[in-house]
Design a protein around this motif. Structure first.
Motif, PDB file in Angstrom:
ATOM      1  N   GLY A   3       0.846  -1.169   0.000  1.00  0.00           N
ATOM      2  CA  GLY A   3       0.000   0.000   0.000  1.00  0.00           C
ATOM      3  C   GLY A   3       0.889   1.230   0.000  1.00  0.00           C
ATOM      4  N   TRP A   4       0.357   2.371  -0.368  1.00  0.00           N
ATOM      5  CA  TRP A   4       1.202   3.550  -0.497  1.00  0.00           C
ATOM      6  C   TRP A   4       0.299   4.764  -0.513  1.00  0.00           C
ATOM      7  CZ3 TRP A   4       1.590   7.414  -4.185  1.00  0.00           C
ATOM      8  CH2 TRP A   4       2.779   8.169  -4.181  1.00  0.00           C
ATOM      9  N   SER A   5       0.736   5.838   0.115  1.00  0.00           N
ATOM     10  CA  SER A   5      -0.041   7.071  -0.048  1.00  0.00           C
ATOM     11  C   SER A   5       0.874   8.276   0.094  1.00  0.00           C
ATOM     12  CB  SER A   5      -1.167   7.142   0.986  1.00  0.00           C
ATOM     13  OG  SER A   5      -0.598   7.262   2.271  1.00  0.00           O
ATOM     14  N   LEU A   6       0.421   9.388  -0.436  1.00  0.00           N
ATOM     15  CA  LEU A   6       1.254  10.591  -0.466  1.00  0.00           C
ATOM     16  C   LEU A   6       0.326  11.792  -0.484  1.00  0.00           C
ATOM     17  CD1 LEU A   6       4.117  11.955  -1.151  1.00  0.00           C
ATOM     18  CD2 LEU A   6       3.291  11.921  -3.495  1.00  0.00           C
ATOM     19  N   THR A   7       0.684  12.802   0.282  1.00  0.00           N
ATOM     20  CA  THR A   7      -0.072  14.043   0.213  1.00  0.00           C
ATOM     21  C   THR A   7       0.901  15.177  -0.036  1.00  0.00           C
ATOM     22  OG1 THR A   7      -1.576  13.128   1.841  1.00  0.00           O
ATOM     23  CG2 THR A   7      -1.752  15.482   1.408  1.00  0.00           C
ATOM     24  N   VAL A   8       0.661  15.895  -1.075  1.00  0.00           N
ATOM     25  CA  VAL A   8       1.489  17.072  -1.368  1.00  0.00           C
ATOM     26  C   VAL A   8       0.605  18.282  -1.191  1.00  0.00           C
ATOM     27  CG1 VAL A   8       3.015  18.147  -3.021  1.00  0.00           C
ATOM     28  CG2 VAL A   8       2.635  15.688  -3.115  1.00  0.00           C
ATOM     29  N   THR A   9       0.924  19.115  -0.258  1.00  0.00           N
ATOM     30  CA  THR A   9       0.096  20.304  -0.076  1.00  0.00           C
ATOM     31  C   THR A   9       0.499  21.363  -1.083  1.00  0.00           C
ATOM     32  OG1 THR A   9       1.661  20.860   1.629  1.00  0.00           O
ATOM     33  CG2 THR A   9      -0.482  20.021   2.343  1.00  0.00           C
ATOM     34  N   ASP A  10      -0.405  22.262  -1.335  1.00  0.00           N
ATOM     35  CA  ASP A  10      -0.139  23.457  -2.140  1.00  0.00           C
ATOM     36  C   ASP A  10       0.270  23.147  -3.570  1.00  0.00           C
ATOM     37  OD1 ASP A  10      -0.609  24.787   0.154  1.00  0.00           O
ATOM     38  OD2 ASP A  10       1.521  24.875   0.717  1.00  0.00           O
ATOM     39  N   LEU A  11      -0.060  21.963  -4.085  1.00  0.00           N
ATOM     40  CA  LEU A  11       0.285  21.715  -5.473  1.00  0.00           C
ATOM     41  C   LEU A  11      -0.893  22.102  -6.355  1.00  0.00           C
ATOM     42  CD1 LEU A  11       2.511  20.670  -7.240  1.00  0.00           C
ATOM     43  CD2 LEU A  11       1.427  18.440  -7.185  1.00  0.00           C
ATOM     44  N   LEU A  12      -2.088  21.782  -5.886  1.00  0.00           N
ATOM     45  CA  LEU A  12      -3.271  22.119  -6.663  1.00  0.00           C
ATOM     46  C   LEU A  12      -3.852  23.406  -6.108  1.00  0.00           C
ATOM     47  CD1 LEU A  12      -4.951  18.647  -6.942  1.00  0.00           C
ATOM     48  CD2 LEU A  12      -3.526  19.838  -8.586  1.00  0.00           C
ATOM     49  N   PRO A  13      -4.501  24.158  -6.979  1.00  0.00           N
ATOM     50  CA  PRO A  13      -5.055  25.438  -6.528  1.00  0.00           C
ATOM     51  C   PRO A  13      -6.097  25.297  -5.426  1.00  0.00           C
ATOM     52  CG  PRO A  13      -5.740  24.901  -8.770  1.00  0.00           C
ATOM     53  CD  PRO A  13      -4.655  23.954  -8.411  1.00  0.00           C
ATOM     54  N   LEU A  14      -6.876  24.217  -5.428  1.00  0.00           N
ATOM     55  CA  LEU A  14      -7.968  24.133  -4.469  1.00  0.00           C
ATOM     56  C   LEU A  14      -7.613  23.378  -3.206  1.00  0.00           C
ATOM     57  CD1 LEU A  14     -11.104  23.703  -6.717  1.00  0.00           C
ATOM     58  CD2 LEU A  14     -10.540  25.606  -5.215  1.00  0.00           C
ATOM     59  N   GLY A  15      -6.438  22.793  -3.162  1.00  0.00           N
ATOM     60  CA  GLY A  15      -6.116  22.063  -1.955  1.00  0.00           C
ATOM     61  C   GLY A  15      -4.947  21.151  -2.195  1.00  0.00           C
ATOM     62  N   ALA A  16      -4.770  20.213  -1.307  1.00  0.00           N
ATOM     63  CA  ALA A  16      -3.624  19.332  -1.387  1.00  0.00           C
ATOM     64  C   ALA A  16      -3.864  18.279  -2.461  1.00  0.00           C
ATOM     65  CB  ALA A  16      -3.400  18.664  -0.055  1.00  0.00           C
ATOM     66  N   MET A  17      -2.766  17.777  -3.022  1.00  0.00           N
ATOM     67  CA  MET A  17      -2.900  16.648  -3.918  1.00  0.00           C
ATOM     68  C   MET A  17      -2.689  15.391  -3.093  1.00  0.00           C
ATOM     69  SD  MET A  17      -1.068  15.853  -7.463  1.00  0.00           S
ATOM     70  CE  MET A  17       0.232  14.672  -7.298  1.00  0.00           C
ATOM     71  N   THR A  18      -3.693  14.529  -3.096  1.00  0.00           N
ATOM     72  CA  THR A  18      -3.615  13.320  -2.294  1.00  0.00           C
ATOM     73  C   THR A  18      -3.611  12.110  -3.201  1.00  0.00           C
ATOM     74  OG1 THR A  18      -5.072  14.521  -0.837  1.00  0.00           O
ATOM     75  CG2 THR A  18      -4.550  12.263  -0.236  1.00  0.00           C
ATOM     76  N   LEU A  19      -2.604  11.263  -3.037  1.00  0.00           N
ATOM     77  CA  LEU A  19      -2.537  10.038  -3.821  1.00  0.00           C
ATOM     78  C   LEU A  19      -2.480   8.863  -2.867  1.00  0.00           C
ATOM     79  CD1 LEU A  19       0.127  11.018  -6.499  1.00  0.00           C
ATOM     80  CD2 LEU A  19      -2.339  10.960  -6.792  1.00  0.00           C
ATOM     81  N   ALA A  20      -3.166   7.811  -3.201  1.00  0.00           N
ATOM     82  CA  ALA A  20      -3.053   6.583  -2.421  1.00  0.00           C
ATOM     83  C   ALA A  20      -3.281   5.425  -3.367  1.00  0.00           C
ATOM     84  CB  ALA A  20      -4.084   6.550  -1.295  1.00  0.00           C
ATOM     85  N   VAL A  21      -2.533   4.351  -3.161  1.00  0.00           N
ATOM     86  CA  VAL A  21      -2.643   3.194  -4.050  1.00  0.00           C
ATOM     87  C   VAL A  21      -2.973   1.970  -3.223  1.00  0.00           C
ATOM     88  CG1 VAL A  21      -1.383   1.699  -5.626  1.00  0.00           C
ATOM     89  CG2 VAL A  21      -1.064   4.162  -5.739  1.00  0.00           C
ATOM     90  N   ASP A  22      -4.085   1.336  -3.554  1.00  0.00           N
ATOM     91  CA  ASP A  22      -4.390   0.051  -2.952  1.00  0.00           C
ATOM     92  C   ASP A  22      -4.542  -0.979  -4.065  1.00  0.00           C
ATOM     93  OD1 ASP A  22      -6.773   0.648  -4.111  1.00  0.00           O
ATOM     94  OD2 ASP A  22      -7.812   1.119  -2.244  1.00  0.00           O
ATOM     95  N   ALA A  23      -5.067  -2.161  -3.729  1.00  0.00           N
ATOM     96  CA  ALA A  23      -5.107  -3.224  -4.740  1.00  0.00           C
ATOM     97  C   ALA A  23      -6.040  -2.874  -5.885  1.00  0.00           C
ATOM     98  CB  ALA A  23      -5.533  -4.534  -4.098  1.00  0.00           C
ATOM     99  N   LEU A  24      -7.151  -2.179  -5.570  1.00  0.00           N
ATOM    100  CA  LEU A  24      -8.074  -1.799  -6.638  1.00  0.00           C
ATOM    101  C   LEU A  24      -7.391  -0.854  -7.613  1.00  0.00           C
ATOM    102  CD1 LEU A  24     -10.928  -1.846  -7.823  1.00  0.00           C
ATOM    103  CD2 LEU A  24     -11.532   0.008  -6.294  1.00  0.00           C
ATOM    104  N   SER A  25      -6.696   0.170  -7.056  1.00  0.00           N
ATOM    105  CA  SER A  25      -5.930   1.069  -7.940  1.00  0.00           C
ATOM    106  C   SER A  25      -4.913   0.268  -8.716  1.00  0.00           C
ATOM    107  CB  SER A  25      -5.182   2.124  -7.147  1.00  0.00           C
ATOM    108  OG  SER A  25      -5.906   2.533  -6.050  1.00  0.00           O
ATOM    109  N   GLY A  26      -4.294  -0.701  -8.006  1.00  0.00           N
ATOM    110  CA  GLY A  26      -3.218  -1.484  -8.610  1.00  0.00           C
ATOM    111  C   GLY A  26      -3.683  -2.186  -9.869  1.00  0.00           C
ATOM    112  N   ALA A  27      -4.887  -2.776  -9.804  1.00  0.00           N
ATOM    113  CA  ALA A  27      -5.383  -3.512 -10.966  1.00  0.00           C
ATOM    114  C   ALA A  27      -5.470  -2.597 -12.170  1.00  0.00           C
ATOM    115  CB  ALA A  27      -6.750  -4.110 -10.654  1.00  0.00           C
ATOM    116  N   PHE A  28      -5.968  -1.381 -11.940  1.00  0.00           N
ATOM    117  CA  PHE A  28      -6.145  -0.491 -13.083  1.00  0.00           C
ATOM    118  C   PHE A  28      -4.838   0.170 -13.497  1.00  0.00           C
ATOM    119  CE2 PHE A  28     -10.380  -1.383 -11.780  1.00  0.00           C
ATOM    120  CZ  PHE A  28     -11.095  -1.404 -12.964  1.00  0.00           C
TER     121      PHE A  28
END
Ligand code: SF4
Lengths: 320, 169, 709
Positions: free
Chosen positions: C57-82
């Motif tokens: 599993g993996w996740s990442l939050t980068v604040t102040d990258l997008l104009p409206l808020g933080a960019m949040t990424l997370a990868v689980d098995a469902l994301s993995g398949a796609f």
């Protein structure tokens, strides 16, 4: 019996049914022609005539039309191979099989379709108008028959809880009353129509026609000669046998061996041959009484059988 | 049901098979070495019929040869739709100009070993049409003929006797 | 650093490098650079996907990258398949695009062959593609958009907040739009396709945005974690509203009926490698969105959600395959087949939803697994088929099946590879499509026994669904017999088809990669068992158990007594075929097959014009389904000038228009036009008015702030 003895016996059963179907399929076709001949007041060529035809074809020259590709030469192989695989996995002699679980009823149906497709592609590959015409008609009929056959499968396997052929047969053996259930009867009707359509019998297709414009199956194989034709003829006979055999054993499995002991197997082989003989003769008699239908009435027939299949499934849900 | 009644009432109409011609015997009137029964064709001969310009008299006789009374099918003979499936061509009539090429093509399309049966006087020597303006010649002038069946038209038993020489049954 | 992080890093840097190098590289090297970087980005996706499916599993939050808020990424098995799906498609497409967008070929030109007769198609002697091509798919814009598009698609399943998802979704839509429009200077129809695509994708975006905003407002947070936690607090009405909105939004991307109208246009007009990316990869992201929001974030819902999805899926499958079976344009055929396959996936998802609502998690798991497996299988064979169609297009400039043929001898590799894809798409053994349709059917037919006494709705809908799947399979078979048999076999029906030659090495390699994926999925589907189990664990309502029991080479399903072994079936076919061939060889005793002229009933020469065409091939079906398809016929009879009784020529033309589109969309478009016309009155060019608008606007903002503050 030891495990290895069981496997050896099961292998023998599979080999036995392969031999029986390969050897018996032309005889079945011969028998049907003979029955028809007698009903028409003729003497008939004898039950062994298809085998004589095959033997002769094997000695003849094979021809490939100019402009065709590998598909044309591979199609008979694929047709025969797919039929052989079905023959090996279907429970004709014994419910015990070394290839248990390799292919269920869905896979068997799809393998039948694979054969149809191979032949249709070959028909297109010849580049003649007749080949294309036959291919177009054959796949149309097959496409409309497939839903029916799958619904019949559904109705049969829903009550058993498995689509494995041996399970369905065994369950019918243990509770014979099932055969008379509405679901089963409706499924049998649907299946019968599909057999006629898929095996290219009257009133869907006339296997003895000489008129190209009315052909379905024959039109696709007009270009084949010699050993290629022999393969196709053998495979067609086997497909008919397999379809009738499936019909026989799914709806009237009695006589099939539930072990792999030699004696029951032998008995099962005899019973199976008799069943097929009766079914084949019955089909031949039926064919004497009907004429070929217009191509565009065939979908009506198939739609009707689809309805039967749907009713069968609903019956299996509500009357379960 | 009426069909059923008819079937039962009619019964068998096929006449009993005449004596098989001796294997080496030629069909009557054949001036060639006769129809050597080809070993690979024994017991089964598929025929493709080519009307090269006949008056249709021969066709009637062929049709009745394959009808219930004479029942040519019992000797392993069968009419087929494609020359690719055929072992022998059944050619009738004098070869007209327009049919010469199709006849040659049909012969080409037939897989070896193949035989040609010329049926009727016209096929043998143009018969009553000899010298006609549209006539190219006899069958033998276009493709090699193996079996000749004379008669105008040949009767079904003569035709069947000649064909039985091919199947050997 | 975890593998997933590494993979995502490759994606991001690859995309940046792609955009800059694609724009800077000289035109000769551009195809190579863009292709390689696309493959690299794709490989990053494959890496991350495999790691996620392996259990990381993996996740990442980068604040102040997008104009409206933080960019949040997370990868689980469902994301993995796609991630894996999209990445693998991109790898093959990247390799392929090097040759496809390179010099040579006829694919840029106007495929206006439908109107001309075959003999007139001598083909322009100067390569039309060469000139037109540089401004088409090989242009600077298109080439630098390609890796970016792939990266956007790959990041969508990794997005873990509403704003991140929406931004990436829109980036994906825009880059794909650029790529769809790549050849707009060459063909007018491209512009039309682009317009439809832009309209539909943005309508979809609005629906998704509305749904997710309502969801986020109710749940009190926009990150997926907050949504998951807060979904229980939503009222049933709100939940259903959210579900319907996102179903419409994601469904429009997936190409479900009746929102499929952009698909046949955009997929057939885009450059073929882009079609492959869109049809195989992007469309399945619609499915991803539906599963992610419907089953994960909302956590499943009432019975009727499933029924809705099932119904729409069934309609899509039937309508798609029916249109595909009568289509004559090869790429249009493939596009409709995408609608069909999406329909099948939706049937799986819908039935899974129904059984999950009934509490039958095992069956729901099997059906959901069938849907995901079918998405993967579809991606593999559809990539292959679109790339194959691209090779044909490049070699002949034709998409019209009625003018193709004879390619089996001229493009043997492409033909063989296309056959592999067609086998998969026709759902015949031993192809890969068969496996997932088998799982789907097994899941459906065992609903009776597994649920005990089924509800009336299930008792009516499931048999119909089986019928639909079966009919779809049958018609799919016709479709691909037609596509392969008419397109590749027999003799060429036009001079350009007769002059076709095999594609360059890179294109063949790209297709080969896709074919290898098809073969792997077809023969060893049981290996997907463990990853699918992990995937289902993400979805709370279908969480139980492993859907595919991994029992060696046979495919067995949890809770279902049905089994099948694709590997052994293939092996059986091989052994039987080989022994028959050996026997035939012995019988032949070395006598070769004679090559003879095809039998034309003794008549004159057999002209390729006498061959069956795609139109004539589908004619019986067109008649059978006349009521649904309603084909349009034109018959022009031209008599000689001397006498109207002597016919000089007869021209017959048949068109099968998309009836759904013709029925549903004109009123909508007319309404939109009227609305546009009316709103033009607001902007009549008067400066005073504009000043007034500005003043009113400012005032209302101040009032709102004043009230809420
Ligand atoms: S032989 Fe006699 S019956 Fe036969 S075609 Fe000639 S004229 Fe007619």
């Amino acid at each position: 019996m030891t495990a290895s003895g069981l496997t050896a016996g099961a292998l023998a059963a599979t080999a036995g049914q392969l031999a029986l179907v390969v050897g018996g399929a032309p005889l079945l076709v011969g028998l049907m022609r003979q029955v028809r001949a007698r009903l028409e007041g003729r003497a008939g060529a004898g039950v062994g005539q298809p085998w004589r035809d095959l033997r002769k074809l094997l000695g003849k020259e094979a021809i490939r039309p100019d402009g065709s590709s590998w598909v044309f030469t591979m199609a008979p192989l694929l047709l025969l191979a797919s039929t052989l695989v079905i023959t090996a996995v279907a429970p004709f002699l014994s419910t015990v099989s070394p290839v248990e679980g390799v292919a269920d009823l869905f896979a068997v149906v799809s393998l039948l379709m694979l054969g149809t497709v191979a032949l249709a592609l070959a028909g297109l590959d010849t580049g003649t108008a007749f080949g294309g015409m036959g291919a177009s008609r054959a796949v149309t009929v097959a496409a409309l028959a497939e839903p029916t056959i799958l619904l019949a499968v559904f109705a049969l396997s829903a009550r058993v809880g498995s689509s494995n052929l041996a399970d369905i047969v065994e369950s019918t053996l243990t509770t014979p009353a099932q055969v008379l259930s509405p679901a089963s009867l409706l499924a049998a009707v649907a299946f019968a129509v599909v057999i006629i359509a898929e095996a290219g019998r009257l009133p869907v297709d006339n296997p003895a026609t000489h008129l190209e414009l009315t052909m379905i199956h024959e039109a696709m194989v007009l270009e084949y000669a010699g050993r290629d034709l022999a393969m196709i003829e053998l495979a067609s006979a086997m497909r008919l046998t397999v379809l009738l055999g499936l019909g026989a054993n799914l709806f009237m499995p009695w006589g099939i061996a539930t072990t792999v002991a030699p004696l029951p197997l032998l008995g099962a082989a005899v019973v199976f041959a008799v069943k097929l003989g009766v079914l084949g003769a019955g089909l031949a008699v039926f064919e004497v009484f009907v004429a070929k239908w217009r191509l565009f009435r065939v979908p009506e027939l198939l739609a009707g059988s689809f309805l039967f299949g749907l009713l069968a499934v609903s019956a299996s849900f509500f009357l379960a | 049901m009426s069909v059923l009644r008819k079937i039962i009432r009619t019964g068998r109409v096929a006449e009993s098979a005449p004596q098989a011609p001796p294997a080496s015997a030629d069909a009557e009137g054949a001036d060639r070495s006769g129809p050597e029964p080809v070993a690979p064709l024994s017991g089964s001969v598929q025929l493709r019929h080519v009307d090269a310009g006949s008056c249709n008299g021969c066709e009637l006789e062929i049709a009745s040869a394959f009808g219930p009374v004479y029942d040519a099918e019992r000797y392993g003979l069968r009419l087929v739709a494609s020359p690719r499936h055929a072992d022998a061509l059944l050619v009738t009539g004098p070869v007209t100009r327009n049919m010469a090429d199709p006849l040659r093509k049909t012969y080409e399309a037939t897989p070896a070993p193949r035989r040609v049966v010329a049926v009727g006087d016209c096929a043998l020597n143009c018969g009553v049409f000899a010298g006609g303006h549209g006539v190219e010649g006899a069958v033998a002038d276009v493709i090699p003929v193996d079996v000749e069946v004379p008669g105008c038209p040949p009767t079904p038993d003569v035709l069947i006797a000649a064909l039985r020489g091919l199947t050997g049954r | 650093m975890s593998l997933i992080g590494a993979g995502l890093g490759v994606i991001a840097w690859g995309a940046i490098a792609g955009v800059t190098l694609g724009a800077l590289a000289p035109s000769r090297a551009r195809a190579l650079v863009a292709g390689v970087l696309t493959s690299v980005v794709g490989a990053g996706g494959v890496l991350a996907g495999l790691a996620a499916l392996g259990g990381q599993g993996w996740s990442l939050t980068v604040t102040d990258l997008l104009p409206l808020g933080a960019m949040t990424l997370a990868v689980d098995a469902l994301s993995g398949a796609f991630l894996l799906l999209v990445g693998a498609v991109a790898v093959a497409v990247g390799v392929y695009s090097v040759g496809y967008t390179g010099p040579g070929g006829r694919h840029g030109a106007e495929p206006d062959a439908t109107s001309g007769d075959t003999t007139a198609l001598a083909g322009p002697s100067s390569e039309p593609g060469a000139a037109g091509h540089a401004e088409g798919a090989a242009s600077r814009t298109a080439q630098s958009a390609l890796p970016l598009f792939v990266a956007a698609m790959l990041l969508v399943p990794a997005a873990a907040s509403v704003s991140t998802l929406l931004v990436l979704w829109e980036l994906m839509a825009l880059t794909s739009l650029v790529l769809v429009l790549a050849e707009h200077r060459l063909r007018a129809s491209v512009r039309d396709a682009g317009l439809w695509y832009a309209g539909m994708t943005h309508a979809g975006l609005v629906a998704i945005m509305l749904g997710l905003v309502v969801f986020a407002a109710g749940a009190g947070g926009e990150s997926f974690t907050a949504l998951r936690a807060g979904s229980g607090d939503l009222s049933p009405g709100t939940r259903s509203l959210v579900f319907v909105l996102i179903f419409i939004g994601f469904g429009s991307k997936a190409g479900m009926v009746p929102l499929h109208v952009w698909l046949p246009r955009a997929h057939s007009e885009a450059p073929s490698h882009v079609s492959a990316l869109m049809s195989a990869a992007m469309v399945s992201l619609g499915l991803y969105g539906l599963i992610r929001v419907g089953f994960d974030l909302l956590g499943g819902g009432p019975h009727w959600w499933g029924l809705l999805v099932l119904t729409v899926g069934g309609l899509s499958a039937l309508y798609g395959v029916l249109q595909a079976s009568v289509a004559v344009d090869l790429k249009r055929l493939l596009a409709y087949s995408t609608t069909e396959n999406v329909g099948l996936m939706l049937i799986g998802v819908g039935a899974a939803g129904m059984f999950a609502a009934d509490g039958n998690r095992i069956l729901a798991g099997v059906l959901m697994a069938a849907a995901v497996l079918h998405a993967v299988n579809h991606a593999a064979f559809k990539t292959l088929l679109f790339l194959g169609a691209g090779s044909v297009l490049r070699a002949t400039g034709l998409r019209d099946l009625d003018l193709l043929g004879g390619l089996a001898r001229r493009m043997p590799v492409t033909t063989a590879l296309f056959a592999v894809g067609a086998l998969g798409a026709a759902a015949l053994p031993p192809g890969n499509g068969f496996v997932s349709e088998w799982v789907l059917l097994q899941g459906l037919i065992h609903s009776v026994t597994a649920t005990g006494s089924p509800s009336v709705v299930a008792a009516l809908s499931i048999p119909l669904a089986v019928g639909v799947v079966a009919l779809t399979a049958g018609l799919g078979m016709v479709t691909f017999v037609k596509a392969f048999g008419v397109g590749f076999l027999a003799r060429p029906r036009s001079t350009v088809a007769a002059a076709a030659s095999e594609s360059p090495l890179t294109m063949r390699a790209g297709m080969f990669l896709a074919a290898a994926a098809c073969a792997g999925l077809a023969l060893a589907p049981a290996t997907a068992g463990a990853p699918l189990t992990r995937l289902l664990r993400v979805l709370p309502s279908v969480r139980d158990g492993a859907p595919l029991a991994d029992s060696g080479i046979a495919l067995r399903l949890a809770g279902i007594a049905g089994s099948m072994s694709p590997l052994l079936i293939a092996l059986g076919l091989l052994v039987a075929g080989a022994s028959v061939a050996a026997l035939a060889r012995r019988v032949a005793q070395g006598r070769p097959r004679r090559v003879a002229q095809a039998w034309g009933s003794g008549g004159a020469r057999l002209d390729p014009r006498m061959e069956y065409t795609a139109t004539s091939f589908a004619e019986p079906l067109t008649r059978v389904f006349d009521d649904v398809l309603r084909p349009e016929h034109d018959i022009d009879v031209t008599p000689y000038v001397e006498s109207r009784y002597l016919i000089e020529s007869v021209r017959f033309r048949q068109r099968v228009p998309d009836r759904l589109e013709a029925r549903l969309y004109p009123p909508l478009l007319a309404a939109a036009t009227r609305w546009g016309q009316w709103s033009r009155r607001l902007a009549n060019g008067s400066v005073h008015r504009y000043l007034a608008y500005g003043f009113v606007g400012l005032l209302s903002v101040l009032i709102v702030v004043g009230i809420s503050g």
